[in-house]
Design an enzyme around this catalytic site. Structure first.
Site, PDB file in Angstrom:
ATOM      1  N   CYS A 139     119.769   9.389  -7.695  1.00 27.99           N
ATOM      2  CA  CYS A 139     118.661  10.320  -7.928  1.00 27.99           C
ATOM      3  C   CYS A 139     119.093  11.533  -8.745  1.00 27.99           C
ATOM      4  CB  CYS A 139     118.068  10.775  -6.599  1.00 27.99           C
ATOM      5  SG  CYS A 139     117.234   9.460  -5.682  1.00 27.99           S
ATOM      6  N   ALA A 140     120.384  11.796  -8.837  1.00 22.14           N
ATOM      7  CA  ALA A 140     120.884  12.913  -9.643  1.00 22.14           C
ATOM      8  C   ALA A 140     120.992  12.570 -11.118  1.00 22.14           C
ATOM      9  CB  ALA A 140     122.257  13.361  -9.131  1.00 22.14           C
TER      10      ALA A 140
END
Length: 370
Positions: A139-140
């Site tokens: 998700c980063a």
């Protein structure tokens, strides 16, 4: 400073209300009635009203292997990457031949040749285009990808970079796994992609008000931003808190319930570290672009930084309308922010997302005129 001249998210082709997904997916994940009741509560509390899926909902019952799901990822992921990239380049007033560097990120499938190669062929990018494929940022990846593109453009300030995120999270559905983590994931994540066009400080489009920036599609009037600074953080002792367990049946999520508490403990110090070099405090930042990781993640960011609820409004909206899009999520929130923000030109914004590691990626932005 590099300049973000276009941000274009796209969602997969099959939209469904959250309740409809729950009714179909619930029995696949949690056939036991007691666990099914918990699944329904988790889905209802996910902060999600609707999600877009890459396949018709009825086809998920037949997906049981990593090979089957990954074949869909390669085929459909390349299509979404192309769609997002064409929109972003058109919004920037550029063509495929103008792209000097492609940074592609995903964590929901693998491909060799990688997605950036498939995209180069579909778009007609130059044979000498530089490429950076990335897997594992999770998700980063949207925030981390933007930071790494900025790093690249600092050394090549005349260049055009294309950041592409593709996440088909629904393909990671694990049949018969009624663990709390899998039930949460089955109600939280959606499918989509995003493309961002960034130019170096000496590119003609880096000038404020540059005439080459085209009107965004569908009459939208988005602002642009400049990348001022970045930070990356790894939190020691958290490698087992977030990620994948790779099985014959595909990617099974690893998701610790303690992630929000981790953010509450560390995020403020990390943000202060980023802002201190620019003589700014969090209270002086009017705009926050927060990864829509889930209601508890958004709450943790708001609480850790002492933000008003309105500061995370676009994150809540993205989550409600599309679910957590993994690496594309924060880019979707960025697009919404640039479309709706009334923050003064020259004011700062902080973009953030969180991934396996556990990692935190922060990007300091400066808002420009529409």
């Amino acid at each position: 400073m590099s300049r973000v001249v276009a941000v274009e998210p796209v969602l997969a082709g099959y939209p469904y209300a959250q309740q409809v997904i729950t009714d179909v997916v619930g029995p696949l994940v949690a056939p036991d009635p007691a666990r099914a009741a918990l699944l329904r509560r988790l889905h209802a509390g996910a902060g999600v009203r609707s999600r877009h899926l890459v396949l018709p909902l009825e086809e998920y019952a037949g997906l049981h292997s990593l090979g089957a799901t990954n074949a869909v990822f390669v085929r459909e992921g390349a299509l979404l990457a192309e769609q997002a990239s064409r929109r972003a380049l058109a919004a920037a007033g550029l063509g495929p031949g103008d792209v000097d560097h492609v940074f592609a990120t995903s964590v929901t499938g693998v491909a060799a040749p990688s997605l950036d190669v498939l995209l180069a062929e579909r778009l007609g990018l130059r044979s000498g285009v530089r490429r950076t494929p990335s897997f594992g940022l999770g998700c980063a990846g949207g925030a981390g990808g933007l930071a790494r593109v900025h790093d690249h453009l600092r050394g090549r300030p005349h260049d055009v970079a294309l950041l592409v995120s593709v996440e088909l999270c629904s393909l990671t559905l694990q049949h018969g796994d009624d663990s709390t983590a899998n039930m949460v994931a089955s109600g939280l994540f959606g499918d989509g992609a995003a493309a961002v066009v960034v130019v170096g400080a000496r590119h003609p489009l880096a000038r404020s008000g540059a005439a080459g920036v085209a009107a965004p599609p569908a009459g939208r009037r988005r602002r642009t931003v400049r990348v001022v600074d970045t930070r990356s953080r790894l939190y020691p002792g958290t490698t087992g808190a977030l990620g994948w367990e790779v099985r014959d049946t595909g990617f099974a999520i690893v998701l610790s319930a303690g992630l929000p508490d981790l953010l509450r403990a560390h995020l403020l110090a990390d943000v202060k570290d980023l802002l201190a070099e620019h003589d700014v405090t969090p209270a002086e930042v009017p705009t926050w672009v927060v990864h829509a990781g889930g209601p508890r993640v958004i709450d943790a960011v708001r609480d850790a930084l002492g933000l008003p609820e309105d500061a995370v409004r676009q994150s809540r909206a993205s989550l409600a309308e599309a679910g957590n899009l993994s690496s594309a999520s924060v880019l979707d929130v960025l697009a919404r922010t640039l479309e709706h923000s009334d923050a003064p030109p020259g004011s700062l914004a902080v973009l953030m997302a969180f991934g396996p590691g556990v990692s935190c990626e922060l990007v300091l932005l400066r808002m420009e005129e529409r």
